[in-house]
Write a protein that holds these residues in place. Structure first.
Motif, mmCIF file in Angstrom:
data_model
loop_
_atom_site.group_PDB
_atom_site.id
_atom_site.type_symbol
_atom_site.label_atom_id
_atom_site.label_comp_id
_atom_site.label_asym_id
_atom_site.label_seq_id
_atom_site.Cartn_x
_atom_site.Cartn_y
_atom_site.Cartn_z
ATOM 1 N N LEU A 1 -9.256 -22.912 7.703
ATOM 2 C CA LEU A 1 -9.658 -21.518 7.797
ATOM 3 C C LEU A 1 -11.154 -21.370 7.501
ATOM 4 N N SER A 2 -11.688 -20.233 7.922
ATOM 5 C CA SER A 2 -13.109 -19.960 7.699
ATOM 6 C C SER A 2 -13.406 -19.873 6.201
ATOM 7 N N ARG A 3 -14.628 -20.226 5.848
ATOM 8 C CA ARG A 3 -15.042 -20.108 4.457
ATOM 9 C C ARG A 3 -16.538 -19.838 4.391
ATOM 10 N N GLY A 4 -16.918 -19.041 3.398
ATOM 11 C CA GLY A 4 -18.327 -18.762 3.199
ATOM 12 C C GLY A 4 -19.006 -19.877 2.420
ATOM 13 N N ARG A 5 -20.328 -19.944 2.542
ATOM 14 C CA ARG A 5 -21.084 -20.954 1.800
ATOM 15 C C ARG A 5 -21.880 -20.318 0.656
ATOM 16 N N HIS A 6 -21.564 -19.069 0.307
ATOM 17 C CA HIS A 6 -22.378 -18.360 -0.676
ATOM 18 C C HIS A 6 -22.342 -19.024 -2.041
ATOM 19 N N GLU A 7 -21.232 -19.677 -2.398
ATOM 20 C CA GLU A 7 -21.128 -20.335 -3.692
ATOM 21 C C GLU A 7 -21.240 -21.854 -3.557
ATOM 22 N N ARG A 8 -21.680 -22.300 -2.390
ATOM 23 C CA ARG A 8 -21.853 -23.738 -2.158
ATOM 24 C C ARG A 8 -23.342 -24.056 -2.033
ATOM 25 N N SER A 9 -23.664 -25.311 -2.030
ATOM 26 C CA SER A 9 -25.064 -25.703 -1.872
ATOM 27 C C SER A 9 -25.567 -25.271 -0.501
ATOM 28 N N PRO A 10 -26.830 -24.873 -0.390
ATOM 29 C CA PRO A 10 -27.358 -24.425 0.892
ATOM 30 C C PRO A 10 -27.226 -25.502 1.968
ATOM 31 N N SER A 11 -26.856 -25.063 3.168
ATOM 32 C CA SER A 11 -26.716 -25.963 4.316
ATOM 33 C C SER A 11 -27.474 -25.363 5.487
ATOM 34 N N TYR A 12 -28.196 -26.205 6.202
ATOM 35 C CA TYR A 12 -29.038 -25.732 7.297
ATOM 36 C C TYR A 12 -28.728 -26.512 8.569
ATOM 37 N N HIS A 13 -28.771 -25.817 9.682
ATOM 38 C CA HIS A 13 -28.679 -26.479 10.983
ATOM 39 C C HIS A 13 -30.090 -26.807 11.472
ATOM 40 N N GLY A 14 -30.182 -27.352 12.657
ATOM 41 C CA GLY A 14 -31.491 -27.655 13.241
ATOM 42 C C GLY A 14 -31.789 -29.137 13.222
ATOM 43 N N HIS A 15 -32.148 -29.660 12.041
ATOM 44 C CA HIS A 15 -32.493 -31.068 11.935
ATOM 45 C C HIS A 15 -32.470 -31.462 10.469
ATOM 46 N N PRO A 16 -32.358 -32.746 10.154
ATOM 47 C CA PRO A 16 -32.375 -33.175 8.757
ATOM 48 C C PRO A 16 -33.661 -32.717 8.065
ATOM 49 N N GLY A 17 -33.522 -32.159 6.876
ATOM 50 C CA GLY A 17 -34.684 -31.691 6.136
ATOM 51 C C GLY A 17 -35.078 -30.259 6.431
ATOM 52 N N CYS A 18 -34.383 -29.584 7.375
ATOM 53 C CA CYS A 18 -34.700 -28.195 7.721
ATOM 54 C C CYS A 18 -34.403 -27.282 6.537
ATOM 55 N N LEU A 19 -35.372 -26.419 6.186
ATOM 56 C CA LEU A 19 -35.196 -25.432 5.120
ATOM 57 C C LEU A 19 -35.525 -24.026 5.611
ATOM 58 N N ASP A 20 -35.500 -23.836 6.924
ATOM 59 C CA ASP A 20 -35.772 -22.531 7.529
ATOM 60 C C ASP A 20 -34.602 -21.600 7.213
ATOM 61 N N GLU A 21 -34.876 -20.490 6.522
ATOM 62 C CA GLU A 21 -33.805 -19.578 6.117
ATOM 63 C C GLU A 21 -33.065 -18.990 7.314
ATOM 64 N N ALA A 22 -33.720 -18.900 8.460
ATOM 65 C CA ALA A 22 -33.036 -18.410 9.658
ATOM 66 C C ALA A 22 -31.973 -19.384 10.142
ATOM 67 N N MET A 23 -32.068 -20.640 9.714
ATOM 68 C CA MET A 23 -31.107 -21.662 10.112
ATOM 69 C C MET A 23 -30.091 -21.959 9.009
ATOM 70 N N ARG A 24 -30.138 -21.197 7.941
ATOM 71 C CA ARG A 24 -29.181 -21.393 6.849
ATOM 72 C C ARG A 24 -27.788 -20.954 7.297
ATOM 73 N N VAL A 25 -26.779 -21.704 6.926
ATOM 74 C CA VAL A 25 -25.400 -21.396 7.304
ATOM 75 C C VAL A 25 -24.761 -20.545 6.210
ATOM 76 N N HIS A 26 -24.239 -19.369 6.618
ATOM 77 C CA HIS A 26 -23.549 -18.491 5.675
ATOM 78 C C HIS A 26 -22.031 -18.600 5.807
ATOM 79 N N THR A 27 -21.551 -18.943 7.013
ATOM 80 C CA THR A 27 -20.108 -19.019 7.249
ATOM 81 C C THR A 27 -19.765 -20.274 8.021
ATOM 82 N N GLU A 28 -18.756 -20.999 7.548
ATOM 83 C CA GLU A 28 -18.168 -22.094 8.307
ATOM 84 C C GLU A 28 -16.891 -21.548 8.946
ATOM 85 N N PHE A 29 -16.902 -21.359 10.258
ATOM 86 C CA PHE A 29 -15.775 -20.728 10.928
ATOM 87 C C PHE A 29 -14.648 -21.724 11.167
#
Length: 222
Positions: free
Chosen positions: A161-189
């Protein structure tokens, strides 16, 4: 997309992302197919092809997208694309009433667009990056005319089932080492992704499989 039948593959996931999402070997394999298996002819990956497939099914068209955009129906549609929807973007621009807006310049939870002004809204792998996906889909519904549809993809882990990442460590898409807040994942569907669509007030949610479980797209009907 183009009618091509030859594909090439390369893996795109990296170890840290696989660990953050707690992906099994099987889950990582089909996400790699989703993002890293592409048509040799046009370069479209499975994610883009799944989105195009859902878009064409909604319009009951057997033609590839490169042909459909020149059809009379396509020429009359008011189409909104939020972010470049993969390789669809270069084809969709052939629709005269096509408009492209980009996230995060356009806030998906408060679109600066007139209500009931579009027949189709498309976006691809963007909703996981906004803090309230239901609010974002409500905005998509608001700008759609009655009977219109929002066609989109999000990364889906089909076995949970879907889960939020609000209480988990920050995760980003894009590329390894990416810290762009626009690429931060808030929901794992997950398998309950349809609930987000109906919670946003759409009357129908269609789950379209181009290549299960790697190539899944959704059609939210207003």
């Amino acid at each position: 997309m183009c009618g091509g039948e030859r594909f090439a593959h390369h893996d795109v996931l990296w170890g840290n992302l696989i660990s953050q999402w707690e992906l099994s070997q099987e889950e990582a394999a089909y996400i790699n197919v989703q993002q890293g298996t592409a048509c040799v002819g046009c370069g479209s990956n499975v994610r883009s092809i799944a989105l195009a497939d859902a878009f064409l099914r909604y319009h009951e068209s057997p033609s590839p997208l490169v042909e459909w955009v020149h059809a009379p129906l396509a020429q009359s549609l008011q189409t909104l694309e939020i972010n470049e929807a993969g390789t669809l973007s270069g084809i969709l621009k052939n629709i005269p009433h096509h408009r492209l807006v980009r996230y995060p310049e356009y806030d998906m939870m408060a679109l600066d667009l007139e209500s009931e002004s579009f027949d189709i809204v498309l976006h691809s792998d963007t909703f996981e990056h906004i803090s309230d996906p239901v609010k974002g889909l409500k905005e998509c519904r608001r700008v759609l005319r009655r009977g219109g549809a929002c066609v989109f993809t999000v990364p889906i882990i089909v076995g949970r089932l879907s889960r939020g990442r609000h209480e988990r460590s920050p995760s980003y898409h894009g590329h390894p080492g990416c810290l762009d807040e626009a690429m931060r994942v808030h929901t794992e569907f997950g398998a309950d992704v349809w609930e987000v669509v109906l919670s946003a007030g759409f009357s129908e949610c269609r789950i379209v499989s181009y290549c299960y479980p790697a190539g899944i797209a959704l059609i939210a009907v207003a």
